[in-house]
Design a protein around this motif. Structure first.
Motif, PDB file in Angstrom:
ATOM      1  N   ILE A 154       0.864  -1.176   0.000  1.00 34.94           N
ATOM      2  CA  ILE A 154       0.000   0.000   0.000  1.00 34.94           C
ATOM      3  C   ILE A 154       0.905   1.232   0.000  1.00 34.94           C
ATOM      4  CG2 ILE A 154      -1.948  -1.151   1.130  1.00 34.94           C
ATOM      5  CD1 ILE A 154      -1.225   0.339   3.649  1.00 34.94           C
ATOM      6  N   PRO A 155       0.406   2.344  -0.579  1.00 37.69           N
ATOM      7  CA  PRO A 155       1.265   3.520  -0.738  1.00 37.69           C
ATOM      8  C   PRO A 155       1.366   4.349   0.543  1.00 37.69           C
ATOM      9  CG  PRO A 155      -0.901   3.933  -1.679  1.00 37.69           C
ATOM     10  CD  PRO A 155      -0.922   2.513  -1.197  1.00 37.69           C
ATOM     11  N   CYS A 156       2.365   5.211   0.569  1.00 41.97           N
ATOM     12  CA  CYS A 156       2.477   6.202   1.645  1.00 41.97           C
ATOM     13  C   CYS A 156       3.114   7.446   1.055  1.00 41.97           C
ATOM     14  CB  CYS A 156       3.318   5.660   2.802  1.00 41.97           C
ATOM     15  SG  CYS A 156       5.079   5.482   2.411  1.00 41.97           S
ATOM     16  N   LYS A 157       2.944   8.561   1.766  1.00 40.37           N
ATOM     17  CA  LYS A 157       3.616   9.812   1.379  1.00 40.37           C
ATOM     18  C   LYS A 157       4.967   9.830   2.068  1.00 40.37           C
ATOM     19  CE  LYS A 157       1.866  13.953   1.198  1.00 40.37           C
ATOM     20  NZ  LYS A 157       1.115  15.146   1.668  1.00 40.37           N
ATOM     21  N   LYS A 158       5.972   9.310   1.352  1.00 41.67           N
ATOM     22  CA  LYS A 158       7.291   9.082   1.936  1.00 41.67           C
ATOM     23  C   LYS A 158       8.025  10.385   2.218  1.00 41.67           C
ATOM     24  CE  LYS A 158       9.282   5.561   0.122  1.00 41.67           C
ATOM     25  NZ  LYS A 158       9.998   4.665  -0.822  1.00 41.67           N
ATOM     26  N   ILE A 159       8.747  10.420   3.343  1.00 41.80           N
ATOM     27  CA  ILE A 159       9.596  11.565   3.680  1.00 41.80           C
ATOM     28  C   ILE A 159      11.064  11.198   3.475  1.00 41.80           C
ATOM     29  CG2 ILE A 159      10.291  13.173   5.500  1.00 41.80           C
ATOM     30  CD1 ILE A 159       7.447  12.611   6.740  1.00 41.80           C
ATOM     31  N   ALA A 160      11.483  10.072   4.050  1.00 37.07           N
ATOM     32  CA  ALA A 160      12.878   9.643   3.950  1.00 37.07           C
ATOM     33  C   ALA A 160      12.950   8.148   4.244  1.00 37.07           C
ATOM     34  CB  ALA A 160      13.757  10.422   4.923  1.00 37.07           C
ATOM     35  N   GLU A 161      14.049   7.548   3.846  1.00 39.77           N
ATOM     36  CA  GLU A 161      14.247   6.123   4.151  1.00 39.77           C
ATOM     37  C   GLU A 161      15.703   5.748   3.940  1.00 39.77           C
ATOM     38  OE1 GLU A 161      12.420   3.248   1.518  1.00 39.77           O
ATOM     39  OE2 GLU A 161      12.731   4.555  -0.205  1.00 39.77           O
ATOM     40  N   ASP A 162      16.117   4.697   4.621  1.00 39.15           N
ATOM     41  CA  ASP A 162      17.364   4.006   4.307  1.00 39.15           C
ATOM     42  C   ASP A 162      17.180   2.557   4.741  1.00 39.15           C
ATOM     43  OD1 ASP A 162      17.905   3.843   7.044  1.00 39.15           O
ATOM     44  OD2 ASP A 162      19.518   5.322   7.014  1.00 39.15           O
ATOM     45  N   GLN A 163      18.264   1.824   4.946  1.00 40.39           N
ATOM     46  CA  GLN A 163      18.107   0.401   5.273  1.00 40.39           C
ATOM     47  C   GLN A 163      17.495   0.175   6.655  1.00 40.39           C
ATOM     48  OE1 GLN A 163      22.762   0.126   5.678  1.00 40.39           O
ATOM     49  NE2 GLN A 163      21.913  -1.827   6.282  1.00 40.39           N
ATOM     50  N   PHE A 166      15.228   2.576   8.407  1.00 42.16           N
ATOM     51  CA  PHE A 166      13.976   3.251   8.740  1.00 42.16           C
ATOM     52  C   PHE A 166      13.235   3.702   7.487  1.00 42.16           C
ATOM     53  CE2 PHE A 166      14.130   7.791   7.777  1.00 42.16           C
ATOM     54  CZ  PHE A 166      15.444   7.912   7.348  1.00 42.16           C
ATOM     55  N   LEU A 167      11.946   3.940   7.704  1.00 39.75           N
ATOM     56  CA  LEU A 167      11.112   4.594   6.685  1.00 39.75           C
ATOM     57  C   LEU A 167      10.262   5.621   7.421  1.00 39.75           C
ATOM     58  CD1 LEU A 167       9.658   4.777   3.871  1.00 39.75           C
ATOM     59  CD2 LEU A 167       8.130   2.980   4.698  1.00 39.75           C
ATOM     60  N   SER A 168      10.158   6.828   6.872  1.00 44.43           N
ATOM     61  CA  SER A 168       9.261   7.821   7.466  1.00 44.43           C
ATOM     62  C   SER A 168       8.292   8.326   6.412  1.00 44.43           C
ATOM     63  CB  SER A 168      10.037   8.973   8.110  1.00 44.43           C
ATOM     64  OG  SER A 168      10.864   9.634   7.174  1.00 44.43           O
ATOM     65  N   PHE A 169       7.085   8.639   6.881  1.00 45.72           N
ATOM     66  CA  PHE A 169       6.020   9.056   5.962  1.00 45.72           C
ATOM     67  C   PHE A 169       4.990   9.869   6.742  1.00 45.72           C
ATOM     68  CE2 PHE A 169       3.303   5.667   7.629  1.00 45.72           C
ATOM     69  CZ  PHE A 169       4.229   4.689   7.992  1.00 45.72           C
ATOM     70  N   HIS A 170       4.158  10.603   6.012  1.00 45.01           N
ATOM     71  CA  HIS A 170       3.129  11.435   6.646  1.00 45.01           C
ATOM     72  C   HIS A 170       1.970  10.564   7.130  1.00 45.01           C
ATOM     73  CE1 HIS A 170       4.959  15.271   5.523  1.00 45.01           C
ATOM     74  NE2 HIS A 170       5.308  14.671   4.405  1.00 45.01           N
ATOM     75  N   ASP A 171       1.457  10.902   8.326  1.00 48.90           N
ATOM     76  CA  ASP A 171       0.305  10.175   8.863  1.00 48.90           C
ATOM     77  C   ASP A 171      -0.916  10.428   7.977  1.00 48.90           C
ATOM     78  OD1 ASP A 171      -0.385   8.992  11.977  1.00 48.90           O
ATOM     79  OD2 ASP A 171      -2.081   9.576  10.703  1.00 48.90           O
ATOM     80  N   ILE A 172      -1.711   9.386   7.769  1.00 49.26           N
ATOM     81  CA  ILE A 172      -2.881   9.488   6.889  1.00 49.26           C
ATOM     82  C   ILE A 172      -3.990  10.342   7.492  1.00 49.26           C
ATOM     83  CG2 ILE A 172      -4.199   7.471   7.694  1.00 49.26           C
ATOM     84  CD1 ILE A 172      -4.496   6.680   4.701  1.00 49.26           C
ATOM     85  N   HIS A 229       2.502  15.981  10.968  1.00 48.61           N
ATOM     86  CA  HIS A 229       2.312  14.713  11.672  1.00 48.61           C
ATOM     87  C   HIS A 229       2.912  13.608  10.813  1.00 48.61           C
ATOM     88  CE1 HIS A 229      -0.572  11.769  13.986  1.00 48.61           C
ATOM     89  NE2 HIS A 229       0.690  11.395  14.024  1.00 48.61           N
ATOM     90  N   ALA A 230       4.084  13.168  11.243  1.00 48.01           N
ATOM     91  CA  ALA A 230       4.803  12.127  10.505  1.00 48.01           C
ATOM     92  C   ALA A 230       5.008  10.910  11.395  1.00 48.01           C
ATOM     93  CB  ALA A 230       6.151  12.663  10.034  1.00 48.01           C
ATOM     94  N   LEU A 231       5.282   9.788  10.755  1.00 42.40           N
ATOM     95  CA  LEU A 231       5.569   8.536  11.452  1.00 42.40           C
ATOM     96  C   LEU A 231       6.926   8.018  10.993  1.00 42.40           C
ATOM     97  CD1 LEU A 231       2.072   6.938  10.806  1.00 42.40           C
ATOM     98  CD2 LEU A 231       2.867   7.861  12.993  1.00 42.40           C
TER      99      LEU A 231
END
Ligand code: 5GP
Length: 119
Positions: A16-25, A27-33, A40-42
């Motif tokens: 399922i998709p997300c509004k990605k902010i950043a990632e590496d091996q 972590f992944l961060s994205f905006h809360d739905i 409000h990010a996770l």
């Protein structure tokens, strides 16, 4: 036991998709739905951990450091460091954690009001 079908596991597998902010091996961060503040990010670890206690108990040092560096990377990307922000890790039943994959909420972009409201 970790639930492989929780919504964040599906986001990690790109099911399922997300509004990605950043990632590496690590972590992944994205905006809360359903944002509860202007920002409000996770941030989630890429490993399978159900809550903060599970993560801190079982994750390797590289995973622990990589995750928390990811929190900082996300805070910088959101541009909230100067005015401040709030980190929340809802945990378990009393903590009313809805998604059983460890995550940190980053809330900011406005005055966040009282720290906790007890009813
Ligand atoms: P918890 O109560 O587990 O700490 O918070 C779970 C958070 O995940 C909630 O703020 C909720 O809005 C968010 N959330 C639930 N499902 C999705 C989703 O499919 N995508 C995104 N981006 N956030 C979600």
């Amino acid at each position: 036991m970790y639930d492989q079908n929780n919504i964040f596991a599906k986001i990690l597998r790109s099911e399922i998709p997300c509004k990605k902010i950043a990632e590496d091996q690590y972590f992944l961060s994205f905006h809360d739905i359903a944002p509860k503040a202007a920002v409000h990010a996770l941030v989630i670890p890429t490993g399978h951990y159900k809550n903060v206690h599970d993560f801190t108990t079982r994750a390797s040092t590289d995973e622990l450091v990589g995750f928390w560096k990811g929190v900082n990377t996300t805070i910088d990307a959101l541009n909230v460091a100067q005015n401040g922000y709030r980190l929340i890790a809802n945990t378990g039943t009393d903590g009313r954690q809805d998604v059983p994959h460890f995550h940190i909420h980053i809330l900011g972009g406005q005055d966040l009001g009282p720290k906790i409201v007890m009813s």
